[in-house]
Scaffold this motif. Structure first.
Motif, PDB file in Angstrom:
ATOM      1  N   UNK A 157      44.060  46.099  34.811  1.00  0.00           N
ATOM      2  CA  UNK A 157      44.237  44.896  35.874  1.00  0.00           C
ATOM      3  C   UNK A 157      43.926  45.453  37.094  1.00  0.00           C
ATOM      4  N   UNK A 158      43.902  47.044  37.052  1.00  0.00           N
ATOM      5  CA  UNK A 158      43.827  47.890  38.326  1.00  0.00           C
ATOM      6  C   UNK A 158      42.695  48.885  37.784  1.00  0.00           C
ATOM      7  N   UNK A 159      41.939  49.395  38.896  1.00  0.00           N
ATOM      8  CA  UNK A 159      41.215  50.641  38.570  1.00  0.00           C
ATOM      9  C   UNK A 159      41.185  51.440  39.822  1.00  0.00           C
ATOM     10  N   UNK A 160      42.164  52.235  39.823  1.00  0.00           N
ATOM     11  CA  UNK A 160      42.419  53.443  40.931  1.00  0.00           C
ATOM     12  C   UNK A 160      41.410  54.215  40.827  1.00  0.00           C
ATOM     13  N   UNK A 161      41.278  55.015  42.080  1.00  0.00           N
ATOM     14  CA  UNK A 161      40.196  56.299  41.857  1.00  0.00           C
ATOM     15  C   UNK A 161      41.061  57.607  41.596  1.00  0.00           C
ATOM     16  N   UNK A 162      40.469  58.330  41.106  1.00  0.00           N
ATOM     17  CA  UNK A 162      41.304  59.673  40.543  1.00  0.00           C
ATOM     18  C   UNK A 162      40.641  60.672  41.346  1.00  0.00           C
ATOM     19  N   UNK A 163      41.526  61.568  42.067  1.00  0.00           N
ATOM     20  CA  UNK A 163      40.922  62.829  42.693  1.00  0.00           C
ATOM     21  C   UNK A 163      41.652  64.022  42.580  1.00  0.00           C
ATOM     22  N   UNK A 164      41.457  65.087  42.692  1.00  0.00           N
ATOM     23  CA  UNK A 164      42.196  66.357  42.636  1.00  0.00           C
ATOM     24  C   UNK A 164      41.939  66.860  41.127  1.00  0.00           C
ATOM     25  N   UNK A 165      42.200  67.937  40.966  1.00  0.00           N
ATOM     26  CA  UNK A 165      42.178  68.708  39.602  1.00  0.00           C
ATOM     27  C   UNK A 165      43.428  68.096  38.820  1.00  0.00           C
ATOM     28  N   UNK A 166      44.447  67.567  39.449  1.00  0.00           N
ATOM     29  CA  UNK A 166      45.616  67.004  38.740  1.00  0.00           C
ATOM     30  C   UNK A 166      45.424  65.479  38.265  1.00  0.00           C
ATOM     31  N   UNK A 192      49.912  39.155  30.626  1.00  0.00           N
ATOM     32  CA  UNK A 192      48.847  40.281  31.014  1.00  0.00           C
ATOM     33  C   UNK A 192      47.537  39.479  30.497  1.00  0.00           C
ATOM     34  N   UNK A 193      47.050  39.091  29.352  1.00  0.00           N
ATOM     35  CA  UNK A 193      45.836  38.669  29.178  1.00  0.00           C
ATOM     36  C   UNK A 193      45.183  37.603  30.047  1.00  0.00           C
ATOM     37  N   UNK A 194      46.045  36.837  30.546  1.00  0.00           N
ATOM     38  CA  UNK A 194      45.746  35.739  31.664  1.00  0.00           C
ATOM     39  C   UNK A 194      45.381  36.572  32.880  1.00  0.00           C
ATOM     40  N   UNK A 195      46.069  37.196  33.439  1.00  0.00           N
ATOM     41  CA  UNK A 195      46.087  38.249  34.518  1.00  0.00           C
ATOM     42  C   UNK A 195      44.594  38.949  34.490  1.00  0.00           C
ATOM     43  N   UNK A 196      44.432  39.742  33.310  1.00  0.00           N
ATOM     44  CA  UNK A 196      43.534  40.427  33.107  1.00  0.00           C
ATOM     45  C   UNK A 196      42.109  39.486  33.031  1.00  0.00           C
ATOM     46  N   UNK A 197      42.225  38.346  32.766  1.00  0.00           N
ATOM     47  CA  UNK A 197      40.857  37.349  32.658  1.00  0.00           C
ATOM     48  C   UNK A 197      40.626  37.080  34.302  1.00  0.00           C
ATOM     49  N   UNK A 198      41.641  36.905  34.861  1.00  0.00           N
ATOM     50  CA  UNK A 198      41.718  36.246  36.414  1.00  0.00           C
ATOM     51  C   UNK A 198      41.032  37.372  37.046  1.00  0.00           C
ATOM     52  N   UNK A 199      41.669  38.463  37.071  1.00  0.00           N
ATOM     53  CA  UNK A 199      40.915  39.779  37.634  1.00  0.00           C
ATOM     54  C   UNK A 199      39.618  40.036  37.376  1.00  0.00           C
ATOM     55  N   UNK A 200      39.417  40.125  36.161  1.00  0.00           N
ATOM     56  CA  UNK A 200      37.698  40.302  35.789  1.00  0.00           C
ATOM     57  C   UNK A 200      36.920  39.277  36.314  1.00  0.00           C
ATOM     58  N   UNK A 201      37.291  38.040  36.592  1.00  0.00           N
ATOM     59  CA  UNK A 201      36.685  36.942  36.959  1.00  0.00           C
ATOM     60  C   UNK A 201      36.466  36.639  38.512  1.00  0.00           C
ATOM     61  N   UNK A 202      36.934  37.477  39.420  1.00  0.00           N
ATOM     62  CA  UNK A 202      37.185  37.389  40.720  1.00  0.00           C
ATOM     63  C   UNK A 202      35.864  37.293  41.459  1.00  0.00           C
ATOM     64  N   UNK A 203      34.825  38.109  40.971  1.00  0.00           N
ATOM     65  CA  UNK A 203      33.684  38.336  41.585  1.00  0.00           C
ATOM     66  C   UNK A 203      32.588  37.265  41.066  1.00  0.00           C
ATOM     67  N   UNK A 204      32.996  36.433  40.158  1.00  0.00           N
ATOM     68  CA  UNK A 204      32.185  35.225  39.677  1.00  0.00           C
ATOM     69  C   UNK A 204      32.514  34.210  40.631  1.00  0.00           C
ATOM     70  N   UNK A 205      31.469  33.094  40.495  1.00  0.00           N
ATOM     71  CA  UNK A 205      31.495  31.946  41.401  1.00  0.00           C
ATOM     72  C   UNK A 205      33.102  31.287  41.167  1.00  0.00           C
TER      73      UNK A 205
END
Length: 253
Positions: A157-166, A192-205
């Protein structure tokens, strides 16, 4: 003064009278009494229930509370309010108003974030350092636990960035905005499945319009719940006042 007299000099009400005045069925009145939503009715010499006007007010109050906070929470509150002081009871009702206002505020933030996500799609605008949050900071801003954000990451549902060796999590502006949308969708009851679908389609028309409709429906639902709580206000005041009026006066008076 007249209202106080009317509450004291009342004629005993039958179950059918209470049902008619409150809008519940006779069986529902009995069930709600058994569940503790209303105080136990007195018994007449022939064994029949003898209700008072406060029972009608309690049932009407329950209807509004149940619409605003859910039936389980409403039953708990009305049961506990009968044993609390005026200050504690009033604070409990005020907390429901605050909760609804907070839900509305968070949904409005999610709506703003949704529009920003769509506007920024494909722009490649660089992020500033001040636009970045740690997992602890983001969890605190959203009112959730860090473990919840980790779970959302595992569920894509989210895609955070990861930094540092930890491999510490780092949330940029886009991830922060997406997290606000997730919070609002989950709060609206979406799985969760419905939210995942909604978040995955945000950049579609079609993605923005569909998710925006969900948030609008949530705002409408919060408004309906708020109005229900406002309508219950007078009845709640009677219920609370009836409890405090029956309390013995402080020692020395």
């Amino acid at each position: 003064m007249e209202e106080q007299v009317s509450e004291v000099c009342w004629t005993p009400l039958r179950t059918v009278d209470v049902a008619r005045e409150s809008g519940y069925s006779v069986q529902q009145v009995r069930d709600l009494e058994r569940q503790g939503v209303i105080p136990p009715a007195a018994r007449s010499p022939n064994g029949y229930r003898a209700y008072a006007p406060v029972h009608v007010h309690a049932l009407r109050a329950y209807r509004g509370l149940a619409a605003a906070a859910g039936p389980v929470e409403a039953r708990r509150m009305l049961t506990e309010l009968r044993t609390e002081s005026l200050a504690v009871a009033a604070a409990a009702i005020g907390a429901v108003h605050v909760r609804l206002a907070r839900e509305r505020e968070e949904t409005l933030r999610a709506e703003e974030a949704l529009l920003a996500i769509r506007a920024e799609a494909g722009t490649g605008a660089p992020e500033r350092e001040g636009d970045v949050m740690t997992i602890t900071e983001l969890a605190g801003a959203l009112g959730v636990r860090p473990s919840t954000l980790r779970f959302w990451e595992r569920e894509r549902l989210l895609r955070p960035e990861r930094v540092t060796s930890l491999r510490a999590r780092r949330y940029g502006l886009a991830a922060i905005r997406a997290a606000r949308v997730v919070v609002a969708l989950r709060g609206a009851g979406y799985g969760i499945p419905a939210v995942r679908e909604a978040m995955g389609s945000l950049h579609r028309l079609d993605g923005l319009a569909g998710t925006h409709r969900v948030l609008r429906r949530r705002l409408d639902g919060i408004a309906v719940r708020t109005v229900a709580l406002l309508r219950a206000g007078t009845d709640l005041a009677v219920v609370i006042s009836s409890v405090t009026a029956s309390e013995p006066p402080p020692a020395g008076r």
